[in-house]
Write a protein that holds these residues in place. Sequence first.
Motif, PDB file in Angstrom:
ATOM      1  N   PHE A   1      -9.701 -13.051   6.743  1.00  0.00           N
ATOM      2  CA  PHE A   1     -10.803 -12.741   7.773  1.00  0.00           C
ATOM      3  C   PHE A   1     -12.024 -13.657   7.170  1.00  0.00           C
ATOM      4  O   PHE A   1     -12.141 -13.820   5.845  1.00  0.00           O
ATOM      5  CB  PHE A   1     -11.239 -11.368   7.402  1.00  0.00           C
ATOM      6  CG  PHE A   1     -12.383 -10.726   8.408  1.00  0.00           C
ATOM      7  CD1 PHE A   1     -12.177 -10.191   9.512  1.00  0.00           C
ATOM      8  CD2 PHE A   1     -13.675 -10.950   7.909  1.00  0.00           C
ATOM      9  CE1 PHE A   1     -13.160  -9.792  10.399  1.00  0.00           C
ATOM     10  CE2 PHE A   1     -14.906 -10.484   8.509  1.00  0.00           C
ATOM     11  CZ  PHE A   1     -14.607  -9.872   9.775  1.00  0.00           C
TER      12      PHE A   1
ATOM     13  N   GLU B   1      -4.575  -9.880   8.204  1.00  0.00           N
ATOM     14  CA  GLU B   1      -3.900  -9.924   6.871  1.00  0.00           C
ATOM     15  C   GLU B   1      -3.261 -11.228   6.881  1.00  0.00           C
ATOM     16  O   GLU B   1      -2.477 -11.567   7.633  1.00  0.00           O
ATOM     17  CB  GLU B   1      -2.580  -8.655   6.866  1.00  0.00           C
ATOM     18  CG  GLU B   1      -1.833  -8.599   5.892  1.00  0.00           C
ATOM     19  CD  GLU B   1      -2.480  -8.618   4.492  1.00  0.00           C
ATOM     20  OE1 GLU B   1      -3.219  -7.581   4.177  1.00  0.00           O
ATOM     21  OE2 GLU B   1      -2.383  -9.587   3.771  1.00  0.00           O
TER      22      GLU B   1
ATOM     23  N   GLY C   1      -7.496  -6.795   5.346  1.00  0.00           N
ATOM     24  CA  GLY C   1      -6.463  -6.725   4.420  1.00  0.00           C
ATOM     25  C   GLY C   1      -5.521  -5.429   4.717  1.00  0.00           C
ATOM     26  O   GLY C   1      -5.635  -4.611   3.683  1.00  0.00           O
TER      27      GLY C   1
ATOM     28  N   SER D   1       1.076  -1.323  -0.223  1.00  0.00           N
ATOM     29  CA  SER D   1       0.005  -0.038  -0.038  1.00  0.00           C
ATOM     30  C   SER D   1       0.664   1.440  -0.009  1.00  0.00           C
ATOM     31  O   SER D   1       0.547   2.335  -0.544  1.00  0.00           O
ATOM     32  CB  SER D   1      -0.946  -0.013   1.131  1.00  0.00           C
ATOM     33  OG  SER D   1      -1.622  -1.188   1.259  1.00  0.00           O
TER      34      SER D   1
ATOM     35  N   SER E   1      -1.304 -12.331   4.086  1.00  0.00           N
ATOM     36  CA  SER E   1      -0.130 -12.324   3.561  1.00  0.00           C
ATOM     37  C   SER E   1       1.064 -12.107   4.428  1.00  0.00           C
ATOM     38  O   SER E   1       1.356 -10.801   4.971  1.00  0.00           O
ATOM     39  CB  SER E   1      -0.041 -11.119   2.369  1.00  0.00           C
ATOM     40  OG  SER E   1      -1.079 -11.719   1.390  1.00  0.00           O
TER      41      SER E   1
ATOM     42  N   ASN F   1      -9.800  -2.067  -1.034  1.00  0.00           N
ATOM     43  CA  ASN F   1      -9.354  -3.078  -2.160  1.00  0.00           C
ATOM     44  C   ASN F   1      -9.069  -4.281  -1.659  1.00  0.00           C
ATOM     45  O   ASN F   1      -8.117  -5.076  -1.972  1.00  0.00           O
ATOM     46  CB  ASN F   1      -8.003  -2.431  -2.694  1.00  0.00           C
ATOM     47  CG  ASN F   1      -8.064  -0.956  -3.052  1.00  0.00           C
ATOM     48  OD1 ASN F   1      -9.108  -0.601  -3.716  1.00  0.00           O
ATOM     49  ND2 ASN F   1      -7.414   0.163  -2.335  1.00  0.00           N
TER      50      ASN F   1
END
Length: 408
Positions: free
Chosen positions: A149, A128, A107, A74, A130, A171
Amino acid sequence: MPNQSTCRVCAGTVTEFLDLGQQPLSDAFRLPEDTSAEFTYRLAVGACADCAMVQLMEEVPREKMFHQDYPYLSQGSAVMREHFRALAERFLSTELAGEDPLVVELGCNDGTMLRTVAAAGVRHLGVEPSGAVADLAAEAGVRVRKDFFEESTALSIRDQDGPADLVYAANTFCHIPYVDSILRGVVALLKPGGAFVFEDPYLGDIVEQTSFDQIYDEHFFLFSATSVDAMARRHGLELVDVERLPVHGGEVRYTLALPGARTPSAAVAALLAEEQARGLHDRAVLDGFADRVRAIRTDLLALLEDLKAKGERVVGYGATAKSATVTNLCGIGPDLVEFISDTTPAKQHRLAPGSGIPVRPPAAFADPHPGYALLFAWNHAAEIMAKEEAFREAGGKWILYVPDVHVV
Ligand code: SAM
């Protein structure tokens, strides 16, 4: 008979209107020495006849997309850093202004939005899955749970932290096909007066600008006010606000609340009426969009082949997830685009998915500047063009393909 699938929101019939062909995972940047077979799937998009939701015809398993090495950050764009800082400040003075508030972000990525919340000492949790990006958030002082989630996650967060004033996702919600589980989780997690706020690429902008590269594995849904309104009702929620956003090529920020908890804003009725008036979900409108996409494919390929014949150098700018849709739809490889310049370390010195175009750090872009740059990150055009003034001064030209193929 067109292809059909079952709607992930209402189980109605989804009819395909655009086929973008076999595509790789949009964020799977490969090492040059990796010769293993690349995963591909058929990227096609359709609309549900019952609830109007526009969605992919095929689903890619989530673990293939969101894993330890997921490369998107981000914080990569100054515009997005400011966007999230300003939004966090707004939340702190509105949704999070009560007694000991809690915000849960789906996210949260590298924690760009939650850093401001954490710095204000407000209770928060980023969810999150990742790994590497979640670690960056934790290093920045953000409280993170490395997880997808879904309903079970929401219930365990509620057990641990109590109910939330705000559930937020940027997003991310459009990336998640399993909406039933998400929305059951959100309803279980929210306080009675709380809100679920999410922002995602807007179908209205995608159709208007023919920004077909917003369609890729991770963008499972292309939301509109009409389809989000229907989805919210189905799950015991109400659409109470919409806000058009200029970021990422045009998004809408939706606010859902429990029915009767908030008075819907005039903006909701206005956007619903606008979508109705322009026939956004009409088959003819969606078919017209698909025709324009095919024209862009033809024109872009013709331009690149012409430049190659003239001996011009063309370099890609921004190894975005979106660029995979364009290169693989058009069949653009390293013979037409020498390399793609990108600031993300996790993508550099790798090959772009499917196309095999090498990704190089920004220093390569100026060494020396090419004659043409194919702007894959067109959604950050203003920020990038201002930064690359020297490319212009050296006589460089930008190639854009949204809303049509043109050189500036
Ligand atoms: N919110 C950030 C932003 O707008 O810049 C990151 C957006 S990134 C495109 C999507 C993020 O959603 C990824 O970091 C991914 O790992 C995460 N994600 C995907 N499925 C998720 C789920 N079920 N729950 C939470 N996060 C998820």
